[in-house]
Design an enzyme around this catalytic site. Structure first.
Site, PDB file in Angstrom:
ATOM      1  N   LYS A   1      -2.854  18.102  -5.292  1.00 38.06           N
ATOM      2  CA  LYS A   1      -3.702  17.680  -4.165  1.00 38.06           C
ATOM      3  C   LYS A   1      -5.078  17.262  -4.547  1.00 38.06           C
ATOM      4  CE  LYS A   1      -4.583  19.244   0.552  1.00 38.06           C
ATOM      5  NZ  LYS A   1      -4.458  20.214   1.459  1.00 38.06           N
TER       6      LYS A   1
ATOM      7  N   SER B   1      -1.566  -0.112  -4.657  1.00 36.37           N
ATOM      8  CA  SER B   1      -1.923   1.052  -5.150  1.00 36.37           C
ATOM      9  C   SER B   1      -3.090   1.645  -4.862  1.00 36.37           C
ATOM     10  CB  SER B   1      -1.779   0.844  -6.892  1.00 36.37           C
ATOM     11  OG  SER B   1      -2.949  -0.019  -7.200  1.00 36.37           O
TER      12      SER B   1
ATOM     13  N   THR C   1       1.798   5.033  -1.610  1.00 34.41           N
ATOM     14  CA  THR C   1       1.608   4.220  -2.919  1.00 34.41           C
ATOM     15  C   THR C   1       1.633   4.713  -4.321  1.00 34.41           C
ATOM     16  OG1 THR C   1       0.093   2.139  -3.480  1.00 34.41           O
ATOM     17  CG2 THR C   1      -0.995   4.283  -2.971  1.00 34.41           C
ATOM     18  N   TYR C   2       1.252   4.104  -5.254  1.00 33.90           N
ATOM     19  CA  TYR C   2       1.395   4.845  -6.813  1.00 33.90           C
ATOM     20  C   TYR C   2       0.146   4.551  -7.244  1.00 33.90           C
ATOM     21  CZ  TYR C   2       1.463  -0.202  -8.041  1.00 33.90           C
ATOM     22  OH  TYR C   2       1.180  -1.491  -8.312  1.00 33.90           O
TER      23      TYR C   2
ATOM     24  N   GLY D   1      -4.816  -3.846  -2.362  1.00 31.90           N
ATOM     25  CA  GLY D   1      -3.489  -4.501  -1.635  1.00 31.90           C
ATOM     26  C   GLY D   1      -3.238  -4.122  -0.319  1.00 31.90           C
ATOM     27  N   ALA D   2      -2.380  -4.049   0.494  1.00 30.26           N
ATOM     28  CA  ALA D   2      -1.999  -3.845   1.750  1.00 30.26           C
ATOM     29  C   ALA D   2      -2.881  -2.254   2.405  1.00 30.26           C
ATOM     30  CB  ALA D   2      -0.645  -3.655   2.234  1.00 30.26           C
ATOM     31  N   ALA D   3      -2.812  -1.485   1.484  1.00 29.67           N
ATOM     32  CA  ALA D   3      -3.243  -0.029   1.693  1.00 29.67           C
ATOM     33  C   ALA D   3      -4.778  -0.256   1.998  1.00 29.67           C
ATOM     34  CB  ALA D   3      -2.999   0.778   0.479  1.00 29.67           C
TER      35      ALA D   3
END
Length: 117
Positions: A9, A25, A57-58, A73-75
């Protein structure tokens, strides 16, 4: 029996960038990745404390010492630079193993440059 437990975390990191034109990502400073026991390509859950968004995501490895936390990207639509996020990774473990497991939890400073455990 296998259970899913918190493995790593990064608590309350500051988003430094949001890049809509990149293929998905999250880019994370390699120092933060090391401290939180995370690796490139690992799936993470992200919670945005500013707007309540939660998504997966990664990881892409970011420049060491940069303090970079960049959603790609979309994130990138789910954050704004300056937002505070919690980044979490989970692992499957045997129930008995999980009882004694301690996750790597780190608390970056406001610039994401140093880590307090």
């Amino acid at each position: 029996m296998m259970i899913e437990v918190l493995k790593s975390k990064i608590h309350c990191a500051r988003v430094t960038e949001a890049n809509l034109n990149y293929m998905g990502s999250i880019t994370i400073d390699e120092d933060l990745m090391d401290a939180a026991n995370l690796i490139a390509g690992e799936k993470v859950h992200i919670v945005n404390n500013n707007n309540g968004e939660r998504f997966e995501t990664y990881i892409i490895k970011g420049k060491r010492g940069s303090g970079n936390i960049c959603l790609n990207g979309a994130a990138a639509r789910k954050v704004q630079p300056g937002d505070i996020v919690i980044i979490m990774a989970y692992a499957l473990m045997d129930f008995e193993e999980a009882k004694g497991f301690s996750p790597a939890i780190i608390f970056p400073d406001p610039m994401n440059n140093s880590v307090v455990r």
